[in-house]
Scaffold this active site. Structure first.
Site, short mmCIF file in Angstrom:
data_model
loop_
_atom_site.label_atom_id
_atom_site.label_comp_id
_atom_site.label_asym_id
_atom_site.label_seq_id
_atom_site.Cartn_x
_atom_site.Cartn_y
_atom_site.Cartn_z
N GLN A 108 0.84 -1.20 0.00
CA GLN A 108 0.00 0.00 0.00
C GLN A 108 0.87 1.25 0.00
OE1 GLN A 108 -1.90 0.96 3.73
NE2 GLN A 108 -3.73 1.74 2.72
N GLY A 109 0.83 2.00 -1.08
CA GLY A 109 1.61 3.24 -1.17
C GLY A 109 0.71 4.44 -1.00
N SER A 137 0.86 6.57 2.33
CA SER A 137 1.55 7.57 3.15
C SER A 137 2.79 8.11 2.46
CB SER A 137 1.96 6.97 4.49
OG SER A 137 0.87 6.38 5.11
N SER A 181 4.51 -1.12 3.96
CA SER A 181 4.73 -2.46 4.50
C SER A 181 4.95 -3.46 3.37
CB SER A 181 3.54 -2.91 5.34
OG SER A 181 3.30 -1.99 6.37
N GLU A 209 -9.88 -1.37 5.19
CA GLU A 209 -8.71 -1.48 6.07
C GLU A 209 -9.11 -1.34 7.54
OE1 GLU A 209 -5.62 1.32 5.16
OE2 GLU A 209 -4.17 0.37 6.49
C1 LIG Z 1 3.71 -0.49 11.25
C2 LIG Z 1 3.18 0.49 10.26
C3 LIG Z 1 2.86 0.07 9.00
C4 LIG Z 1 2.40 0.97 8.05
N1 LIG Z 1 2.15 0.51 6.80
C5 LIG Z 1 1.76 1.39 5.87
C6 LIG Z 1 1.58 0.97 4.53
O1 LIG Z 1 1.78 -0.20 4.22
N2 LIG Z 1 1.23 1.86 3.60
C7 LIG Z 1 0.99 3.17 3.92
O2 LIG Z 1 0.63 3.91 3.05
N3 LIG Z 1 1.15 3.61 5.18
C8 LIG Z 1 1.54 2.75 6.16
N4 LIG Z 1 1.72 3.20 7.45
C9 LIG Z 1 1.59 4.62 7.71
C10 LIG Z 1 0.47 5.02 8.63
O3 LIG Z 1 -0.75 5.00 7.95
C11 LIG Z 1 0.82 6.40 9.17
O4 LIG Z 1 1.95 6.25 10.00
C12 LIG Z 1 -0.28 7.04 9.96
O5 LIG Z 1 -1.37 7.34 9.14
C13 LIG Z 1 0.17 8.29 10.68
O6 LIG Z 1 0.83 9.18 9.85
P1 LIG Z 1 2.25 9.77 10.26
O7 LIG Z 1 3.11 8.60 10.60
O8 LIG Z 1 2.70 10.66 9.20
O9 LIG Z 1 2.02 10.57 11.59
P2 LIG Z 1 1.51 12.08 11.69
O10 LIG Z 1 0.35 12.27 10.80
O11 LIG Z 1 2.65 13.00 11.56
O12 LIG Z 1 0.99 12.09 13.18
C14 LIG Z 1 1.84 12.31 14.31
C15 LIG Z 1 0.97 12.50 15.54
O13 LIG Z 1 0.11 13.62 15.35
C16 LIG Z 1 -1.22 13.25 15.51
N5 LIG Z 1 -2.06 13.99 14.56
C17 LIG Z 1 -1.86 14.23 13.25
N6 LIG Z 1 -2.88 14.90 12.72
C18 LIG Z 1 -3.77 15.09 13.70
C19 LIG Z 1 -5.06 15.69 13.79
N7 LIG Z 1 -5.67 16.23 12.76
N8 LIG Z 1 -5.66 15.68 15.00
C20 LIG Z 1 -5.07 15.11 16.07
N9 LIG Z 1 -3.89 14.52 16.06
C21 LIG Z 1 -3.24 14.51 14.88
C22 LIG Z 1 -1.26 11.77 15.21
O14 LIG Z 1 -2.38 11.15 15.82
C23 LIG Z 1 0.05 11.31 15.78
O15 LIG Z 1 -0.12 11.12 17.16
C24 LIG Z 1 2.21 2.31 8.40
C25 LIG Z 1 2.51 2.74 9.70
C26 LIG Z 1 3.00 1.85 10.61
C27 LIG Z 1 3.33 2.34 11.99
#
Ligand SMILES: Cc1cc2nc3c(=O)[nH]c(=O)nc-3n(C[C@H](O)[C@H](O)[C@H](O)COP(=O)(O)OP(=O)(O)OC[C@H]3O[C@@H](n4cnc5c(N)ncnc54)[C@H](O)[C@@H]3O)c2cc1C
Lengths: 291, 377
Positions: B121-122, B124, B156, B239
């Site tokens: 899944q691409g 993020s 992932s 999902e």
């Molecule tokens: C193990 C793992 C596997 C993953 N696999 C995939 C994958 O295969 N494909 C893919 O596309 N993505 C994948 N992801 C990505 C995942 O979807 C993102 O990490 C997630 O959506 C959070 O985005 P971020 O990491 O950029 O955090 P950020 O968006 O930067 O968030 C950081 C913090 O800020 C908070 N925050 C952000 N915006 C808000 C808001 N509006 N209100 C309140 N709080 C907020 C969040 O809750 C978090 O606590 C994976 C992540 C993990 C950990």
């Protein structure tokens, strides 16, 4: 498997809600709070006439002939409306205490060291000798403390489940109250529900309601003791925690006697003590895991 | 309200149970958690066995009740989980089944079911996590292809995937949600660089994916150009709504196992621990009921799970973390030893409140889409 309300069940729920709106709306609730300790016999008979107590009695015995699922829906509505009185005990007595089914008799039961509505009851199930009145935390539930070892009500599982259903009603209601308030109350030039801290309180309120709801409904379908223990734990949490969060969303207004929130919280506390309380359910489930 | 299964469903259960008893002992040993090529082969092999036995389509073909029975029975028997097939079976597949053309369904669905192709899944990106609509990976049309440049993050299983469900910005001038397109990108195309990232659990289960002028045929577009956000919502609802369902059964099994350990090592004498375990049991029982409810509801309203999936996802993520914290209590000092069971699981569980939308984002969804509270900043 279709784990959803049937049309009949939906209709029953709506019917009970409308009935309670008519005979125990906000005005009547206020009046009751102003005159605590008096059980409204007219209301009790209205409930009896509507089949609230005889809901699960077979039609051959003059009952409505419905099942546990329907009873749970009716008790959920009772919880929503903050309907006072020993509803569970009277409902459970409908088969064997004369007058209970029709609402002519008020039946209460000794449960977990306390008796609700002892003064108003015609019949007490269990040994209430030596009972001393408590200054009840819930203005709408007079309580007596019974000396001696804590004994639980005779009805066991069903009583616990119907209590959980009442808790679910409270939980759903306080969630609605919180959301309504969050939508309308403005601070800093916008509804407080636009602020994430408030929004997240509301979201957690709903999540707890939804999880409690499926637990209570599933237990009503299976009548399995582990499902009932589950229902109680989730419903107690949803009601007690929910009422507190609702109070928080209401701010200072939530701390006043005028808002209904405290009534929900206090009733939820009273109910959480029935049937041995959550500790017993937790231990029961834990023991089942090693069995 | 009804929780009973039909005779056909019970027969399905019995047949499946019998099959599992027969085939599980013949499975090769599972590869170590960090051996992704090994895990790919293992997971695809298992999917192929399911396919040959007629069980491959339970995730999106069969009736929801059948699917729940499948999950219960495979987990009870200790069968392998979807693993590397996670994205293909649990969200790309269902999305293509719901939104793809007949030709796309014929091209992509059978290989997923037969255990031949792995998806990733691409979605993020470095600047677009929770705020997914901020994604900047861009694509422009050139003849029969889209030409894609940008980068994706936390992808992932990217290293072992054949396909990627990819979100790209096809109209940089349109409002954020309107210029997005959903593409199926072959992972062996020129211009793709995958850089593995090490997780806090020590494994390289996700990666950074750099895209430099990657050509993706336009026929690989699912949905219309610039209508990808809508398709994305379908993917996300799978999902969040159904992809974790099987794990709830696994959590219940773990709870039973840790109870046994606690009996053996004396921790069970602690009433505080017992109460915590009892409450967790209630929690997972209720989560299973929520699944049954949501599935029945989706069956009534037709197909795609709604925002209610967020209710499940939110509650489940926290319950899972609580489960492994409780396991740590049972283990005592052994919980500091990575070679003990549950210690790695405890680490992986930390991702549950982040991946597939953080708990904060799920709460926003519940509050705004279910409760109708005003949008805020
Ligand atoms: C193990 C793992 C596997 C993953 N696999 C995939 C994958 O295969 N494909 C893919 O596309 N993505 C994948 N992801 C990505 C995942 O979807 C993102 O990490 C997630 O959506 C959070 O985005 P971020 O990491 O950029 O955090 P950020 O968006 O930067 O968030 C950081 C913090 O800020 C908070 N925050 C952000 N915006 C808000 C808001 N509006 N209100 C309140 N709080 C907020 C969040 O809750 C978090 O606590 C994976 C992540 C993990 C950990």
């Amino acid at each position: 498997m279709r784990f959803q309300l049937t049309d009949d069940q939906e209709a029953l729920r709506t019917g009970v809600r409308e009935l309670l709106d008519r005979c125990f709306g906000p005005e009547v609730l206020r009046t009751a709070v102003g005159a605590p300790g008096r059980l409204d016999r007219t209301l009790w008979r209205t409930l009896g006439d509507a089949g609230f107590f005889a809901l699960r009695l077979p039609e051959a015995d003059g009952g409505v002939g419905r099942g546990l699922a329907e009873a749970v829906l009716a008790f959920e509505e009772a919880g929503r409306a903050l309907l006072p009185g020993p509803l569970v005990a009277t409902h459970l007595a409908a088969g064997d205490v004369p007058g209970a089914a029709t609402g002519e008799a008020v039946v209460t039961a000794v449960d977990g060291g306390v008796v609700e509505w002892l003064g108003a009851a015609d019949v007490v199930r269990g040994d209430a000798s030596g009972a001393v009145p408590l200054h009840s935390v819930d203005p709408l539930t007079p309580l007596h403390r019974v000396p001696g070892p804590v004994a639980f009500g005779p009805a066991g599982g069903v009583a616990v489940l119907l209590t959980a259903a009442e808790q679910l009603g409270t939980a759903a209601r306080v969630c609605e109250l919180a959301v309504q308030h969050a939508r309308t109350r403005e601070q800093f030039g916008r509804p407080i529900g636009a602020f994430q801290a408030v929004k997240h309180l509301c979201a957690d309120l709903l999540v707890r309601v939804e999880v409690a709801r499926v637990a209570v409904y599933a237990a009503a379908v299976t009548a399995d003791p582990a499902d009932i223990a589950t229902a109680r734990l989730l419903a107690d949490e949803a009601a007690v925690r929910g009422a507190r969060d609702c109070l928080q969303v209401h701010g200072g207004m939530g701390f006043t006697w005028e808002a209904d929130v405290h009534l929900h919280l206090k009733r939820a506390w009273v109910r959480a003590h029935r049937g041995g309380g959550g500790t017993q359910s937790e231990e029961f489930l834990a023991e089942r895991l090693v069995a | 309200m009804d929780l009973s299964c039909t005779p056909e469903e019970e027969e399905f259960r019995a047949r499946l149970r019998e099959w599992l008893t027969k085939v599980l002992p013949t499975l090769p040993a599972a590869p170590p958690p960090d051996d992704w090529p090994g895990r790919r082969a293992y997971d695809l092999g298992w999917q192929r066995m399911l396919y040959d036995a007629g069980y491959a389509d339970v995730h999106w073909g069969a009736s929801p009740t059948t699917r729940l029975i499948f999950l219960e029975e495979t987990e009870r028997a200790g069968a392998p989980y979807v693993g590397a097939n996670f994205v293909g079976l649990l969200h790309a597949g269902p999305t293509i089944a719901a939104e793809g053309t007949v030709g796309q369904q014929a091209r992509w669905l059978p290989p997923i079911l037969r255990g031949e192709e792995v998806w990733c899944q691409g979605f993020s990106e470095p600047g677009a996590g929770s705020d997914l609509a901020a994604l900047r990976t861009r694509a422009h049309r050139d003849g029969d292809d889209y030409v894609v440049s940008g980068s994706k993050l936390w992808t992932s299983h990217a290293e072992v995937a054949d396909w990627c469900e990819l979100l790209v910005r096809t109209d940089p001038d349109a409002p954020r949600h309107q210029g997005i397109t959903w593409l199926a990108m072959p992972m062996d195309a020129d211009g793709i660089t995958v850089r593995p990232l090490r997780t806090l659990a020590g494994s390289a289960e996700f990666a950074e994916v750099f895209l430099d002028e990657v050509r993706v045929p336009a026929v690989n577009r699912v949905g219309e150009e610039n209508d990808g956000w809508r398709v994305t919502m379908v993917t996300l609802s799978f999902e969040r709504g159904t992809a974790f369902v099987g794990e709830v059964v696994a959590c219940r099994r773990t709870l039973t196992e840790l109870t046994r350990t606690a009996r053996e090592n004396g921790r069970w004498d602690d009433p505080v621990l017992r109460r915590r375990v009892g409450r967790l049991d209630a929690e997972f029982r209720a989560l299973w009921r929520l699944i049954q409810w949501n599935v029945s509801e989706a069956e009534t309203t037709g197909g795609v799970p709604g925002a209610r999936g967020s209710v499940f996802k939110l509650r489940y993520a926290h319950a899972r973390q609580e489960l492994y914290d409780t396991a740590a209590e049972v283990l005592g000092p052994d919980c500091l030893d990575l070679d003990r069971p549950w210690v790695l699981d405890r680490l992986s569980a930390l991702s549950y409140t982040i991946a597939a939308g953080t708990s904060q984002i799920q709460r926003n969804i519940v509050a705004e889409r279910i409760l109708g509270l005003p949008k805020g900043r």
